[in-house]
Design a protein around this motif. Structure first.
Motif, mmCIF file in Angstrom:
data_model
loop_
_atom_site.group_PDB
_atom_site.id
_atom_site.type_symbol
_atom_site.label_atom_id
_atom_site.label_comp_id
_atom_site.label_asym_id
_atom_site.label_seq_id
_atom_site.Cartn_x
_atom_site.Cartn_y
_atom_site.Cartn_z
ATOM 1 N N GLY A 66 -8.503 29.234 -16.166
ATOM 2 C CA GLY A 66 -7.511 29.121 -17.340
ATOM 3 C C GLY A 66 -7.363 27.726 -17.349
ATOM 4 O O GLY A 66 -6.822 27.307 -18.509
ATOM 5 N N VAL A 67 -8.202 26.528 -16.902
ATOM 6 C CA VAL A 67 -8.470 25.483 -17.292
ATOM 7 C C VAL A 67 -9.923 25.478 -17.120
ATOM 8 O O VAL A 67 -10.821 25.816 -16.603
ATOM 9 C CB VAL A 67 -7.773 24.768 -16.716
ATOM 10 C CG1 VAL A 67 -5.822 24.313 -16.755
ATOM 11 C CG2 VAL A 67 -7.696 24.257 -15.257
ATOM 12 N N ASN A 91 -4.725 36.395 -15.882
ATOM 13 C CA ASN A 91 -3.511 36.801 -17.142
ATOM 14 C C ASN A 91 -4.543 36.135 -17.804
ATOM 15 O O ASN A 91 -4.855 36.727 -19.432
ATOM 16 C CB ASN A 91 -2.533 35.866 -17.349
ATOM 17 C CG ASN A 91 -1.104 36.513 -16.602
ATOM 18 O OD1 ASN A 91 -1.465 37.459 -15.854
ATOM 19 N ND2 ASN A 91 0.205 36.282 -16.427
ATOM 20 N N VAL A 92 -5.210 34.562 -18.065
ATOM 21 C CA VAL A 92 -5.739 33.826 -19.093
ATOM 22 C C VAL A 92 -7.214 35.005 -19.412
ATOM 23 O O VAL A 92 -8.181 34.897 -20.114
ATOM 24 C CB VAL A 92 -6.288 32.486 -18.784
ATOM 25 C CG1 VAL A 92 -7.606 32.277 -19.524
ATOM 26 C CG2 VAL A 92 -4.443 31.553 -18.989
ATOM 27 N N THR A 113 -4.728 28.043 -13.296
ATOM 28 C CA THR A 113 -4.237 27.806 -13.187
ATOM 29 C C THR A 113 -3.586 29.443 -12.649
ATOM 30 O O THR A 113 -4.076 29.593 -12.550
ATOM 31 C CB THR A 113 -4.369 28.931 -15.121
ATOM 32 O OG1 THR A 113 -4.576 27.452 -15.927
ATOM 33 C CG2 THR A 113 -2.800 29.162 -15.756
ATOM 34 N N LYS A 114 -2.850 29.474 -12.744
ATOM 35 C CA LYS A 114 -1.465 29.746 -11.563
ATOM 36 C C LYS A 114 -2.085 31.859 -11.816
ATOM 37 O O LYS A 114 -2.573 32.439 -11.245
ATOM 38 C CB LYS A 114 0.027 29.900 -11.307
ATOM 39 C CG LYS A 114 -0.108 29.317 -9.727
ATOM 40 C CD LYS A 114 1.766 29.488 -9.473
ATOM 41 C CE LYS A 114 2.378 28.330 -9.932
ATOM 42 N NZ LYS A 114 3.661 28.520 -10.906
ATOM 43 N N GLY A 115 -1.492 31.630 -13.613
ATOM 44 C CA GLY A 115 -1.939 33.280 -13.731
ATOM 45 C C GLY A 115 -3.463 32.938 -14.589
ATOM 46 O O GLY A 115 -3.693 33.396 -15.763
ATOM 47 N N HIS A 164 -9.830 22.804 -10.034
ATOM 48 C CA HIS A 164 -7.569 23.134 -11.044
ATOM 49 C C HIS A 164 -7.898 24.303 -11.051
ATOM 50 O O HIS A 164 -9.386 24.691 -12.140
ATOM 51 C CB HIS A 164 -7.994 21.900 -11.924
ATOM 52 C CG HIS A 164 -7.482 20.625 -11.176
ATOM 53 N ND1 HIS A 164 -6.237 19.969 -10.968
ATOM 54 C CD2 HIS A 164 -8.667 19.797 -11.306
ATOM 55 C CE1 HIS A 164 -6.947 18.589 -10.647
ATOM 56 N NE2 HIS A 164 -8.381 18.574 -10.766
#
Lengths: 201, 354
Positions: free
Chosen positions: A128-129, A174-175, A169-171, A167
């Motif tokens: 996500g990141v 989704n990403v 992203t929680k979602g 790191h």
């Protein structure tokens, strides 16, 4: 600029160049070859075709010359060319469109640039990141430039800028789904465009 | 002054100092930055060079979350790469209903592209923020000659970035002048740092950085001030590599530290270098600041002496003028008295004759 035999240029080749121009939002006829794009390009020194020449070959319909060129892959997307063009030709966007066309044609005139972007997106798809340390490591492995920036990696570690932790992203799921849907939409658009082209013939 | 905040992937890694100094300054001047919950990578040029759909959809996910969770707030993206990606996505979404439909389908969420995307410079350059900054300055950074480096992604494409001065932007220069530093006029404000090409074609891209340092030096700058973590990394971290090559060629190495503009504002507010992240720069960055602090104090001292001397001279001249005036007045008075006496005397004579 090399001299080329225009009699060898097929309609399909001309059409492919026009497609690229369309994708880039560029009207090739606007360019009168003043060369201001090339004059301002900070990487022109290293390019095999000058930015002006890329546009010229597109005008001439010489698709192979353009797709095999390293120039669009060397381009850093700084947009100086487009911003200084007296005719408002978005040369930078054309570079991007050529590069994508070249990628989809299975060409890789500068593998490093392609590997970097693929690894970047793969990293973002999973986390996500972008985790810079893992991006750099994956890039070095795949590009076979194993030691590149290793000294700098140590310096970054010392400064606590990078570490082993990832790191996320929680979602991130989704990403990942978003990336897949975007690439599907991209593929569908290209398939549609190919179909339209087939219909014309 | 409340904004939705998109930190970007480098915020806690290579751009740490930018984040630390940004929060320091923002808090002091009452700018509230509310982080977008669960934001994701903007995709930057890698997404644009992979797929146009991906390039607009990756930023749109975070922007849609911001629209839902932080309605009415404009979005600040300190990193220039993030800024350009977000801004491009917003411009695309605002272009047509079809574009919005495409984005919504890919991000699988409602999104109307209501919020604007701003750089940190734009946030700090509003009249309100500038007044707040001016009011918080405790120590002017006098004598520090800065080359303000904007890079490309904050200004180009000009239509997307809504930038009316692509070749010579002034927002950062004005902020630096506001805190007492001296912005130099130079030619490489918006030249490219090489971005990711510093990794993919390092040999060809290195001269891009070297030319930026060269031009800053040629125009008398002590340091370069940046507003993007990737520009900063490429300049600050790679200065050592460039210097190594220069020394090998028999050329003088550069000694030009780089700072984030927020770090310098923080210093002007009275922060120590470590409080705003200057301790983790690659090129030594503290001595120049100390030297210029000393220069500023010496300059102030010299100015005070000059001012006192000026006052003394003024008083001396004023005293001379007063003396001259008194002298003149006394002479005039004496002349008047003499004239008055002369006028009464013939009368007396006449009377006597009668």
């Amino acid at each position: 600029m090399r001299s080329i035999d225009l009699s060898g240029i097929s309609d399909a080749s001309v059409q492919a160049c026009e497609e690229i121009a369309k994708d880039a939002g560029v009207n090739l006829k606007d360019c009168y070859q003043c060369g201001k794009c090339t004059a301002g390009c900070p990487l022109a020194d290293s390019m095999d075709l000058m930015p002006r020449e890329v546009i010229r070959y597109l005008q001439l319909g010489a698709i192979d010359v353009v797709l095999d060129a390293k120039t669009p892959w060397i381009c850093a997307q700084c947009v100086v060319c487009s911003s200084r063009c007296p005719q408002n030709v978005d040369i930078c966007s054309a570079m991007r469109a050529v590069r994508l066309a070249s990628k989809h044609a299975g060409k890789r005139p500068l593998p490093e640039a392609d590997i970097f972007d693929d690894e970047f997106i793969a990293n973002v798809r999973v986390h996500g990141v972008s985790n810079e340390q893992y991006l750099a490591a994956a890039y070095n492995l795949k590009s076979l430039h194993f030691m590149q920036d290793m000294g700098n990696a140590t310096r970054m570690l010392k400064r606590g800028m990078v570490g082993v932790s990832m790191h996320n992203t929680k979602g991130r799921a989704n990403v990942a789904a978003l990336v897949d849907r975007a690439l599907e939409a991209d593929a569908a658009r290209r398939a549609q465009s190919d179909e339209d082209k087939g219909g014309d013939e | 002054m409340k904004y939705s905040y998109f930190p970007g992937c480098s915020a806690n890694t290579t751009g740490k100092s930018f984040t630390v100094s940004t929060s320091y300054v923002a808090e002091k001047i009452g700018v509230e930055l509310v982080e977008i919950p669960d934001w994701n990578c903007c995709g930057t040029s890698a997404a644009a060079l992979t797929s146009p759909e991906l390039a607009v959809a990756l930023p749109a996910r975070s922007l849609a979350i911001s629209e839902r969770e932080l309605p009415g707030l404009d979005v600040v993206a300190p990193c220039a790469g993030c800024y350009r990606s977000l801004k491009t996505s917003v411009a695309f979404a605002r272009e047509s209903e079809d574009n919005r439909t495409l984005i919504k389908k890919i991000i699988n969420a409602p999104y109307e592209a209501k919020a604007d995307v701003l750089t940190l410079l734009e946030v700090f350059a509003t009249d309100e923020a500038r007044e707040a900054i001016a009011a918080k300055v405790q120590r002017k950074l006098r004598c520090l000659k800065v080359a303000c480096y904007y890079g490309c992604a904050m200004v180009r494409p000009a239509d997307v970035c809504e930038c009316d001065n692509v070749e010579d932007p002034m927002e950062m220069d004005d902020l630096m002048a506001l805190i007492g530093a001296e912005p130099v006029d130079w030619a490489f404000k918006t030249e490219c740092c090489g971005a990711a090409q510093q990794m993919t074609i390092p040999v060809q891209a290195k001269p891009m950085i070297e030319r930026i340092f060269q031009n800053a030096q040629a125009n008398g700058a002590d340091c370069i001030v940046t507003s993007c973590p990737l520009c900063m990394l490429n300049l600050d971290m790679r200065e050592a590599e460039i210097n190594k090559a220069r020394v090998a060629r028999g050329e003088e190495p550069f000694d030009i530290p780089c700072y984030y503009f927020t770090e310098l504002i923080g210093l002007a507010f009275g922060a120590g270098p470590d409080e705003v992240g200057i301790d983790i720069h690659f090129h030594p960055a503290k001595n120049l600041l100390l030297q210029r602090e000393l220069d500023a104090l010496e300059l102030e001292e010299a100015e005070n002496i000059a001012r006192a001397e000026e006052e003394r001279k003024k008083a001396e001249i004023a005293a001379k003028i007063a003396a001259k005036k008194a002298e003149k007045a006394a002479k005039e008075k004496a002349a008047q008295e003499a004239a008055a006496q002369a006028a009464t005397q013939p009368e007396e004579g006449k009377e006597a004759a009668e």
